[in-house]
Scaffold this motif. Structure first.
Motif, PDB file in Angstrom:
ATOM      1  N   PHE A 230       0.476  -4.540   0.596  1.00  0.00           N
ATOM      2  CA  PHE A 230      -0.292  -3.715  -0.315  1.00  0.00           C
ATOM      3  C   PHE A 230       0.175  -3.951  -1.655  1.00  0.00           C
ATOM      4  O   PHE A 230      -0.835  -3.740  -2.523  1.00  0.00           O
ATOM      5  CB  PHE A 230      -0.086  -2.367  -0.045  1.00  0.00           C
ATOM      6  N   TYR A 231       1.266  -4.113  -2.219  1.00  0.00           N
ATOM      7  CA  TYR A 231       1.739  -4.234  -3.448  1.00  0.00           C
ATOM      8  C   TYR A 231       1.523  -3.250  -4.276  1.00  0.00           C
ATOM      9  O   TYR A 231       0.651  -2.384  -3.867  1.00  0.00           O
ATOM     10  CB  TYR A 231       1.300  -5.669  -4.010  1.00  0.00           C
ATOM     11  N   GLY A 232       2.063  -2.847  -5.589  1.00  0.00           N
ATOM     12  CA  GLY A 232       1.969  -1.731  -6.191  1.00  0.00           C
ATOM     13  C   GLY A 232       2.832  -0.451  -5.612  1.00  0.00           C
ATOM     14  O   GLY A 232       3.491  -0.706  -4.516  1.00  0.00           O
ATOM     15  N   LYS A 233       2.876   0.381  -6.342  1.00  0.00           N
ATOM     16  CA  LYS A 233       3.634   1.676  -5.857  1.00  0.00           C
ATOM     17  C   LYS A 233       3.282   2.210  -4.548  1.00  0.00           C
ATOM     18  O   LYS A 233       1.842   2.484  -4.312  1.00  0.00           O
ATOM     19  CB  LYS A 233       3.470   2.850  -7.032  1.00  0.00           C
ATOM     20  N   VAL A 234       4.111   2.485  -3.901  1.00  0.00           N
ATOM     21  CA  VAL A 234       3.682   3.312  -2.477  1.00  0.00           C
ATOM     22  C   VAL A 234       3.090   4.677  -2.938  1.00  0.00           C
ATOM     23  O   VAL A 234       3.787   5.394  -3.285  1.00  0.00           O
ATOM     24  CB  VAL A 234       5.023   3.495  -1.671  1.00  0.00           C
ATOM     25  N   LEU A 235       1.803   4.847  -2.237  1.00  0.00           N
ATOM     26  CA  LEU A 235       1.481   5.910  -2.254  1.00  0.00           C
ATOM     27  C   LEU A 235       1.347   6.843  -0.868  1.00  0.00           C
ATOM     28  O   LEU A 235       1.528   6.174   0.188  1.00  0.00           O
ATOM     29  CB  LEU A 235      -0.170   5.646  -2.956  1.00  0.00           C
TER      30      LEU A 235
END
Length: 392
Positions: A354-359
């Motif tokens: 997913f990459y990016g901050k875990v939401l």
């Protein structure tokens, strides 16, 4: 590569004759003789410099980023050994530089004493004394590559001498410890960035789906029953052809324009250069069968899309968008359920990144995460130690 950038470097085989290190020859008289003397001197100096390299150090050369246009194969070959991430291929980086670069970016190439390319980076100058990796928001990780086994500390310390001007510090941004293990020590410090999530595609879909939370499974089941009772059919489709990417991006832009990203000014729009970048980039990847857009239709309406890149057995989800007019049906969740079940059934991928901050929505699909980080490297260690003493 431009030999003027560093006449004493070694270069890998496969580069043109103009890019190779000059050979040592016998001196002669006249203009041709003076040229041979110059080449011999440079060759002798090159041999001395290479012989004096400490273990792990590299011989760096730095060129304008436009060199990637004709040296893409060298960058991409290194990327193949350095993690094979699709967004670090030149098919991604070249349109990214064209859309969001300032024209002053540089590519640094690092060779070992045997002339093998060991590391490379796209760098931009943050100040007179500081450089960092090229990092527009569209790029999940910093533009840095190195072969497994390359020692990061001497590799980076030797880069200082090659960068234009007098460099005091260097920043490698948004590194993934799966490909760049975290190393700290004198004049090197890591800074936590964000946790990123990933999904292991292993086993069968029914076992995976059974492991997910009760609320996710119950909510999607209710939504599907509701759609059926309302006579609305769900349809999953993909876009993979290069000729279809421009039109698909128009559809994606329309979906993002309906949501919160448009309100915050972060949605893809034809006026901010993002639409052109994604269309060109996706055409590049589609030409090699490595771009895939997932689409979900409710009835005749396109209601959600995911932008994905494929490399090896990894699928990277770059972006997702849905039509807020259909938000009561959770179209983004339905789309991922359809897409993930397809990946489990096909067996072509082993992980989805997913990459990016875990939401919060990431945690509905996976429990796996790891921490990305920045790495700051100083030319010397003593200023940091001196500053710490003043603080204590």
């Amino acid at each position: 590569m431009n030999g003027d950038a560093n006449p004493t470097r070694a270069v890998p085989s496969g580069l043109g004759a103009a890019d190779r290190m000059p050979a040592v020859g016998n001196a002669s008289t006249g203009r041709r003789g003076r040229s041979m003397v110059s080449r011999a001197a440079k060759g002798t100096l090159a041999a001395r410099v290479l012989a004096s390299m400490k273990p792990g150090e590299l011989r760096w050369t730095v060129e304008p980023a436009s060199c990637l246009l004709h040296k893409a194969q060298h960058w991409d070959e290194l990327n193949h050994h350095a993690g094979e991430l699709p967004f670090l291929r030149t098919a991604f980086l070249l349109p990214l530089l064209a859309s969001f670069g300032n024209g002053h970016e540089r590519v640094a190439w690092g060779f070992d004493a045997a002339g093998q390319l060991q590391a490379a980076a796209v760098l931009t100058r943050a100040s007179a004394w500081h450089w960092h990796t090229f990092q527009p928001s569209q790029l999940p990780l910093g533009a840095w590559l190195h072969r497994p086994g390359a020692e990061l500390r001497p590799c980076l310390r030797s880069l200082f001498r090659a960068l234009p001007g007098f460099t005091l510090s260097l920043g490698l941004t948004q590194l993934d410890p799966a490909f760049t293990p975290r190393v700290e020590g004198p004049a090197m410090s890591g800074v936590d960035y964000v946790d990123t999530a990933w999904l292991a595609v292993e086993g069968d879909w029914s076992s995976y789906w059974e492991s997910r939370g009760k609320n996710l499974k119950s909510n999607l089941r209710k939504i599907r029953n509701r759609l059926e009772s309302e006579g609305l059919a769900l349809r999953f489709s993909t876009v993979t052809a290069p000729s279809d990417m421009a039109r698909a991006m128009e559809d994606y832009v329309r979906l993002e324009a309906s949501g919160w990203k448009a309100e915050q000014g972060t949605a893809i729009d034809v006026s901010n250069g993002q639409s052109a970048f994604y269309a060109r980039m996706l055409q590049n990847f589609a030409a090699t069968g490595q771009a895939e857009l997932w689409c979900l239709h409710i009835g005749d309406d396109l209601v959600a899309m995911d932008i994905n890149l494929l490399q090896g057995r990894t699928l990277v989800m770059l972006k997702t968008a849905y039509d807020t007019a259909f938000k009561q049906y959770s179209p983004a969740y339905l789309l991922k359920q359809e897409g993930f079940e397809r990946e489990f059934a096909q067996g072509r991928t082993s992980r989805i990144e997913f990459y990016g901050k875990v939401l919060e929505w990431h945690t509905r699909w996976t429990d796996r995460r790891r921490q990305l980080y920045h790495l700051n490297v100083d030319r010397w260690d003593w200023p940091r130690r001196w500053h710490q003493r003043l603080k204590s």
